[in-house]
Design a protein around this motif. Structure first.
Motif, PDB file in Angstrom:
ATOM      1  N   ARG A  34       7.577   7.477   4.973  1.00 48.55           N
ATOM      2  CA  ARG A  34       7.484   6.205   5.716  1.00 48.55           C
ATOM      3  C   ARG A  34       8.482   5.184   5.147  1.00 48.55           C
ATOM      4  O   ARG A  34       9.165   4.489   5.897  1.00 48.55           O
ATOM      5  CB  ARG A  34       6.045   5.688   5.579  1.00 48.55           C
ATOM      6  CG  ARG A  34       5.690   4.528   6.405  1.00 48.55           C
ATOM      7  CD  ARG A  34       5.046   4.931   7.733  1.00 48.55           C
ATOM      8  NE  ARG A  34       4.766   3.718   8.518  1.00 48.55           N
ATOM      9  CZ  ARG A  34       5.660   3.112   9.281  1.00 48.55           C
ATOM     10  NH1 ARG A  34       6.876   3.602   9.399  1.00 48.55           N
ATOM     11  NH2 ARG A  34       5.357   2.012   9.951  1.00 48.55           N
ATOM     12  N   ILE A  35       8.544   5.132   3.835  1.00 46.06           N
ATOM     13  CA  ILE A  35       9.491   4.210   3.191  1.00 46.06           C
ATOM     14  C   ILE A  35      10.932   4.580   3.570  1.00 46.06           C
ATOM     15  O   ILE A  35      11.758   3.723   3.865  1.00 46.06           O
ATOM     16  CB  ILE A  35       9.300   4.229   1.653  1.00 46.06           C
ATOM     17  CG1 ILE A  35       7.979   3.535   1.296  1.00 46.06           C
ATOM     18  CG2 ILE A  35      10.466   3.569   0.932  1.00 46.06           C
ATOM     19  CD1 ILE A  35       7.583   3.656  -0.153  1.00 46.06           C
TER      20      ILE A  35
ATOM     21  N   GLU B 129       0.835  -1.199   0.000  1.00 45.61           N
ATOM     22  CA  GLU B 129       0.000   0.000   0.000  1.00 45.61           C
ATOM     23  C   GLU B 129       0.875   1.256   0.000  1.00 45.61           C
ATOM     24  O   GLU B 129       0.606   2.217  -0.722  1.00 45.61           O
ATOM     25  CB  GLU B 129      -0.936   0.000   1.205  1.00 45.61           C
ATOM     26  CG  GLU B 129      -1.987   1.106   1.091  1.00 45.61           C
ATOM     27  CD  GLU B 129      -2.756   1.329   2.372  1.00 45.61           C
ATOM     28  OE1 GLU B 129      -2.793   0.409   3.206  1.00 45.61           O
ATOM     29  OE2 GLU B 129      -3.310   2.423   2.529  1.00 45.61           O
ATOM     30  N   LEU B 130       1.942   1.197   0.819  1.00 48.01           N
ATOM     31  CA  LEU B 130       2.864   2.345   0.854  1.00 48.01           C
ATOM     32  C   LEU B 130       3.461   2.604  -0.523  1.00 48.01           C
ATOM     33  O   LEU B 130       3.540   3.748  -0.976  1.00 48.01           O
ATOM     34  CB  LEU B 130       4.015   2.047   1.830  1.00 48.01           C
ATOM     35  CG  LEU B 130       3.850   2.399   3.303  1.00 48.01           C
ATOM     36  CD1 LEU B 130       5.128   2.072   4.042  1.00 48.01           C
ATOM     37  CD2 LEU B 130       3.515   3.879   3.466  1.00 48.01           C
ATOM     38  N   VAL B 131       3.862   1.528  -1.177  1.00 50.35           N
ATOM     39  CA  VAL B 131       4.499   1.670  -2.487  1.00 50.35           C
ATOM     40  C   VAL B 131       3.492   2.231  -3.493  1.00 50.35           C
ATOM     41  O   VAL B 131       3.832   3.110  -4.300  1.00 50.35           O
ATOM     42  CB  VAL B 131       5.063   0.310  -2.963  1.00 50.35           C
ATOM     43  CG1 VAL B 131       5.521   0.380  -4.411  1.00 50.35           C
ATOM     44  CG2 VAL B 131       6.226  -0.113  -2.074  1.00 50.35           C
ATOM     45  N   GLU B 132       2.263   1.754  -3.435  1.00 51.56           N
ATOM     46  CA  GLU B 132       1.250   2.264  -4.363  1.00 51.56           C
ATOM     47  C   GLU B 132       1.025   3.757  -4.147  1.00 51.56           C
ATOM     48  O   GLU B 132       0.882   4.522  -5.102  1.00 51.56           O
ATOM     49  CB  GLU B 132      -0.074   1.501  -4.194  1.00 51.56           C
ATOM     50  CG  GLU B 132      -0.055   0.098  -4.779  1.00 51.56           C
ATOM     51  CD  GLU B 132       0.414   0.078  -6.232  1.00 51.56           C
ATOM     52  OE1 GLU B 132      -0.154   0.821  -7.048  1.00 51.56           O
ATOM     53  OE2 GLU B 132       1.361  -0.672  -6.546  1.00 51.56           O
ATOM     54  N   ARG B 133       1.001   4.157  -2.882  1.00 47.86           N
ATOM     55  CA  ARG B 133       0.832   5.585  -2.595  1.00 47.86           C
ATOM     56  C   ARG B 133       2.062   6.371  -3.038  1.00 47.86           C
ATOM     57  O   ARG B 133       1.951   7.490  -3.558  1.00 47.86           O
ATOM     58  CB  ARG B 133       0.575   5.788  -1.101  1.00 47.86           C
ATOM     59  CG  ARG B 133      -0.864   5.482  -0.710  1.00 47.86           C
ATOM     60  CD  ARG B 133      -1.027   5.430   0.793  1.00 47.86           C
ATOM     61  NE  ARG B 133      -0.598   6.646   1.453  1.00 47.86           N
ATOM     62  CZ  ARG B 133      -0.312   6.742   2.752  1.00 47.86           C
ATOM     63  NH1 ARG B 133      -0.424   5.682   3.535  1.00 47.86           N
ATOM     64  NH2 ARG B 133       0.065   7.876   3.279  1.00 47.86           N
ATOM     65  N   ALA B 134       3.216   5.775  -2.828  1.00 46.20           N
ATOM     66  CA  ALA B 134       4.457   6.447  -3.245  1.00 46.20           C
ATOM     67  C   ALA B 134       4.488   6.615  -4.762  1.00 46.20           C
ATOM     68  O   ALA B 134       5.006   7.610  -5.275  1.00 46.20           O
ATOM     69  CB  ALA B 134       5.668   5.653  -2.772  1.00 46.20           C
ATOM     70  N   LYS B 135       3.913   5.656  -5.471  1.00 47.02           N
ATOM     71  CA  LYS B 135       3.866   5.758  -6.937  1.00 47.02           C
ATOM     72  C   LYS B 135       3.023   6.949  -7.371  1.00 47.02           C
ATOM     73  O   LYS B 135       3.161   7.449  -8.474  1.00 47.02           O
ATOM     74  CB  LYS B 135       3.288   4.478  -7.547  1.00 47.02           C
ATOM     75  CG  LYS B 135       4.279   3.327  -7.553  1.00 47.02           C
ATOM     76  CD  LYS B 135       3.615   2.052  -7.933  1.00 47.02           C
ATOM     77  CE  LYS B 135       3.871   1.681  -9.352  1.00 47.02           C
ATOM     78  NZ  LYS B 135       3.417   0.309  -9.645  1.00 47.02           N
TER      79      LYS B 135
END
Lengths: 182, 393
Positions: free
Chosen positions: A24-25, A9-15
């Motif tokens: 957060r990452i 989910e974090l990665v999708e938001r980061a994208k």
């Protein structure tokens, strides 16, 4: 703490260039990337610069990131690995001197003797790691410094678990010989 | 039975890394392998103890701030006004982000306080990839922030969509490509539609945008998300209808004129008048404003064929042929009775025959002929309009 679903989910938001997700990452992985870089280049300041560059590069490339079975961290480590290669290609390694690094740590007023000795030992290990082959270095750093499992390391370097174990064995043997000579 | 030392080492390493066993416990557990295992585990332990090194706290914090600033910059650069698009349309956004009540005000204040008006003016002309481009986007964002009503926001979003189109054209001129701008055009249109709802004013403004940038929008249409398509499709279909109506009206008008005059001389005079009109700069003619680099992309020519000739009059022969192709396409969209309306009696007759191929060939000849003649001497055309008509034949 952070499950695979959380990371996804974090990665999708980061994208989507979500600053909070990127923050957060960064918090999750900066130290591991910094450690990886430190053991590859043997210099704190260079390692911090490389770690910062890793996240800036990740920002540039995140839109093209796809899940292919390997953990997200292995993507970051691959970026770090490429930056380390660039670092050596650029000839910056001439400026890196583990002895100076140790000296700076003493001068920096780390305080207790124990702390200084630990830094000395760390510098020795970093030097010894650099004598290993590229594959052995990858396995040792990802396994001991980044805390990855054999399966994660295998995915990150594109080998099977058996090969990772064998590389680990050979690397530890070689390190023992190098450190034993000190 | 002795176990493989590789597997034993791996098990012990795993236990040591996870602080599950000490070195001694591992050696006790694998007593048979002790002699081979001990030096290996000593090295592994040393590795494990040396492993963690803390980065400098201040440098780490400063690097984090720089990263977050870069993320914001990137968001502005590639995802203009993302926040304005409903959360459901944002990729991967499962829950809406918490709103920061003073963030908008803060951005506006910062932008205007930190930048002089000169820098803002300079930024207005900037293109993607240039240092001032983020400033331009920040100013746009600030304008949206201070726009009171949804209607004003919708108008601003459409202005920004037009601005992105101009940037696309400018980059194309320099043989550069920026696919993100296509997305930005779509996103601004989408945001405008979200803000405007079913407002008639928005539809009218959208039609104007589509009219001026038809070619770009047709290209954009293939790449935009489904949510942005209806507004663009409707606007494009509207302008096609308007074109067809205009062409039809013009045809009727020219037929009436023919009836009134009853001779070819009057038609020649009209034709001559049109030629004089061609000498007027493009920008001064109502309804013929074109994007900088999409010559001929507008379709709101008042006089059908002559409008197309006008577009090609100052261009190379290659440009002329492009204009011809577009005119054919436009004419195919129009009803048969409206084809080539206003291009003179001959064209009008050809249109009424319903022979498209012959019409097209005739049209090509007319365009090329009139273009060449204009290059030779415009005054000659004025002096002998009837002779020019003869040349065409």
């Amino acid at each position: 703490m952070d499950t695979l679903a959380d990371i996804k989910e974090l990665v999708e938001r980061a994208k989507n260039y979500d600053a909070e997700a990127f923050g957060r990452i960064y918090d999750l992985y900066f130290d591991k990337i910094f450690n990886y870089a430190y053991y590859k280049v043997g210099n704190r300041h260079e390692a911090e610069d490389i770690a910062e560059q890793v996240f800036l590069k990740a920002l540039e490339k995140i839109s093209g990131f796809e899940w292919r079975g390997a953990p997200f961290s292995s993507w970051l480590f691959r970026i770090a690995s490429n930056l380390v290669i660039d670092f050596y290609r650029a000839g910056k390694y001439e400026m890196v001197d583990i002895a100076c690094e140790e000296h700076s740590l003493y001068d920096g007023g780390c305080g207790p003797e124990e702390s200084a000795m630990r830094e000395h030992d760390r510098a020795s290990v970093a030097s010894a790691i650099k004598t290993l082959t590229e594959e052995q270095q990858q396995v040792i750093i990802l396994r001991f410094i980044s805390g990855m499992s054999n399966e994660e390391v295998a995915k990150a370097i594109g080998k099977n678990v058996g090969a990772v174990k064998a590389l680990q064995h050979r690397a530890i043997s070689a390190l023992g010989k190098t450190l034993g000579r000190e | 039975m002795k176990r493989d030392i590789i597997d034993v080492l791996d098990e012990c390493v795993e236990a040591i890394i996870n602080n599950e066993k000490t070195l001694r416990e591992c050696l006790d557990a694998y007593n048979e392998e002790r002699s081979a295992l001990e030096p290996l585990l000593v090295s592994a332990l040393r590795l494990s103890e040396a492993a963690t090194i803390e980065p400098d706290y201040e440098r780490k914090r400063a690097a984090r701030e720089r990263l977050l600033a870069a993320v914001e910059h990137k968001a502005w650069e590639t995802g203009v006004e993302r926040q304005s698009v409903p959360a459901t349309t944002r990729r991967g956004a499962k829950t809406p982000m918490p709103r920061r009540p003073f963030a908008k005000l803060g951005i506006v204040t910062l932008v205007f306080a930190m930048l002089s008006s000169g820098a803002i003016v300079m930024a207005k002309e900037s293109l993607p990839g240039t240092p001032l481009y983020p400033v331009k986007l920040a100013v746009e964002k600030a304008r949206i922030g201070v726009a009171g009503s949804d209607e004003k926001k919708a108008a601003l979003y459409l202005d920004f969509a037009a601005e992105r189109v101009d940037e696309l054209e400018a980059l194309e001129k320099d043989n550069k490509n920026n696919p993100a701008l296509v997305g930005a055009v779509a996103r601004n249109i989408e945001a405008a539609q979200t803000a405007a709802g079913d407002s008639a004013k928005f539809k009218s403004s959208m039609d104007d945008l589509a009219k001026k940038n038809r070619v770009v929008l047709e290209a954009v249409l293939k790449k935009v998300p489904e949510t942005a398509k209806p507004a663009i499709e409707r606007a494009l279909s509207n302008i096609k209808e308007v074109d067809a109506d205009d062409a039809s009206k013009h045809d009727v008008k020219s037929r009436n004129d023919e009836k009134d005059s009853g001779d070819g001389e009057k038609r020649d005079k009209e034709s001559n008048k049109r030629d004089e009109g061609r000498a007027t700069p493009e920008s001064e003619q109502p309804g013929t404003k074109k994007p900088k680099n999409f010559k001929g992309s507008t379709s709101d020519n008042d006089d059908g064929v002559s409008g197309s000739v006008q577009g090609g009059s100052k261009e190379s022969s290659q440009d002329t042929s492009r204009t011809t192709t577009r005119t054919k396409a436009q004419n195919r969209n129009a009803p048969a009775s409206g084809e080539f309306g206003g291009s003179g009696a001959k064209s009008g007759n050809a249109g009424s025959d319903g022979d498209d191929i012959r019409d097209d060939e005739r049209l090509d000849r007319e365009i090329l002929s009139s273009d060449n003649k204009r290059k030779d001497s415009c005054s000659r055309c004025k002096a002998a309009p009837s002779a020019r008509t003869d040349d065409k034949d």
